[in-house]
Design an enzyme around this catalytic site. Structure first.
Site, PDB file in Angstrom:
ATOM      1  CE1 TYR A  38      37.292   8.717   5.688  1.00 39.03           C
ATOM      2  CE2 TYR A  38      37.597   9.137   3.355  1.00 39.03           C
ATOM      3  CZ  TYR A  38      37.805   9.493   4.672  1.00 39.03           C
ATOM      4  OH  TYR A  38      38.520  10.626   4.962  1.00 39.03           O
ATOM      5  CE  LYS A  83      50.100   7.393  14.443  1.00 38.15           C
ATOM      6  NZ  LYS A  83      51.036   8.511  14.681  1.00 38.15           N
ATOM      7  CG  ASP A  99      52.453  11.316  13.049  1.00 31.28           C
ATOM      8  OD1 ASP A  99      52.806  10.395  12.309  1.00 31.28           O
ATOM      9  OD2 ASP A  99      52.564  11.264  14.284  1.00 31.28           O
ATOM     10  CG  ASP A 131      39.633  12.707   2.276  1.00 37.18           C
ATOM     11  OD1 ASP A 131      39.748  13.684   1.510  1.00 37.18           O
ATOM     12  OD2 ASP A 131      38.590  12.466   2.891  1.00 37.18           O
ATOM     13  CG  ASP A 179      41.511  18.069   0.884  1.00 38.11           C
ATOM     14  OD1 ASP A 179      41.526  17.768  -0.325  1.00 38.11           O
ATOM     15  OD2 ASP A 179      40.482  18.083   1.572  1.00 38.11           O
TER      16      ASP A 179
END
Length: 380
Positions: free
Chosen positions: A160, A209, A241, A265, A269
């Site tokens: 970001y 990852k 994942d 992020d 959620d």
């Protein structure tokens, strides 16, 4: 702050706090109003004084100043004890805020706020209230014992905040976003994650990852180095994942989830939805002092703005986090959290957490934004 303290007969120390409120867009003003109502009741009961400074942010700021967050607003925020933030943004398909340059859109103000105030650590607790098990979309046998986790997300680095560009190359438009992390950025958020775990169940799940990304390989290396300073904490690594799947399969296995910006992020959620509603999930964004920005994890929900049905609980619980982390008022924070729990126990629900089974609705009482805030305030 000693200069903000004085003795008050019958109470002990009275504290005076200066809070900046950025209500933002959509449902932001509605839910911030209820959080302020709760804070005012806390101040009245425990003998404190809270003053508020309202500042425009997001689309509301664009409409007045042509940018989502002004430099003047940043300077005012820096002089406060904490910032209480509502929600920003609108419907990207129809709002004029999204027909301007990306650096001037509402979300750019949020990134500017985090960077300018050095808010590198985002804490998002995800807790399933016993009273809300019927609102959880997971099977009863999966969540029968509930779950209680905190997602510690790095907030000022990664994809970001990396260099980005959109260019035409050989007749084709190509967009590039850069994911970059330094050892220092990883180390400081890792320390925050382990310190958080020390106050809880002493387990950290570091999410990366590592099988694909160089940034994740550095992430794992630094996290393992930090872990050596916390021998009481159990560290496990999990590919992002797999973590997304495990949150659905067995959420109670988690205590502290430590992860980088974009992964955090997305995962936070997901975690919010298994609590019953994103309207239940508070968050705190902290720098290396006691200063922080406190906000609900949900968005501005422009489709329900002004209807009086938004769930204010996440914002109220964010205010409780502010009392605890920035203002140092533990018993006051606990009073707010106890009030939320009691009101839920008594069956009061906003529409997003009403049970789907209509046969059970006779016990529950659906209320709007203002009534939920009033009920919590009255219990305090």
């Amino acid at each position: 702050k000693l200069e903000n303290c004085r003795m008050r007969k019958g109470w002990g120390i009275e504290m005076t706090f200066n809070i900046v409120c950025m209500s933002g867009d959509g449902i932001g003003p509605e839910i911030i109003a209820e959080a302020k109502r709760v804070l005012n009741k806390v101040a009245e009961k425990y003998g404190h004084s809270i003053t508020y400074k309202d500042i425009l942010m997001g689309g509301a700021s664009i409409d007045v100043y042509g940018e989502p967050l002004t430099d003047e607003a940043i300077e005012i925020a820096k002089t406060s004890d904490a910032v209480l933030l509502g929600s920003i943004g609108g419907n990207a398909a129809i709002s004029p805020w999204y027909r301007i340059s990306p650096e001037l859109r509402p979300e750019a103000g949020l990134l500017k706020l985090r960077k300018s105030l050095n808010l590198f650590a985002n804490l998002r607790p995800a807790y399933l209230y016993e009273e809300l098990q019927e609102a959880c979309p997971l099977r009863e046998n999966v969540i029968s014992d509930g779950f209680d986790m905190v997602i510690v997300r790095e907030l000022t680095g990664g994809l970001y905040f990396g260099e980005r560009s959109t260019n035409e190359m050989n007749g084709m438009i190509t967009a590039t976003d850069t994911l970059s992390y330094s050892e220092k950025e990883i180390r400081r958020i890792a320390v925050k994650g382990f310190e958080t775990a020390m106050k809880r169940k002493k387990k950290v799940t570091s999410v990366d990852k590592v099988n694909v990304l160089d940034s994740s390989r550095l992430w794992r290396k630094v996290v393992e180095e930090v872990a050596m300073d916390y021998p009481e904490v159990t560290l496990e690594h999990m590919i992002v994942d797999n973590c997304a799947m495990q949150l659905i399969k067995n959420p109670k296995q988690f205590d502290v989830i430590l992860t980088e910006n974009m992964f955090g992020d997305i995962l936070s959620d997901e975690a919010s939805m298994i609590t019953g509603s994103i309207g239940m999930l508070p968050s705190a964004s902290l720098n290396d002092t006691k200063f922080g920005v406190y906000e609900p994890s949900g968005g501005s929900a422009p489709d329900i703005a002004g209807k009086g049905i938004a769930n204010p609980i996440a914002t109220i619980l964010s205010a409780a986090m502010m009392l605890r982390y920035s203002l140092g008022l533990e018993k006051e924070a606990e009073a707010v959290e106890a009030a939320v729990k009691q009101i839920l126990k008594e069956g009061y629900r906003t529409v997003d957490i009403m049970p789907q089974d209509k046969s059970r609705c006779s016990f529950f009482k659906q209320v709007g934004t203002k009534d939920m805030g009033r009920l919590i305030t009255e219990y305090i």
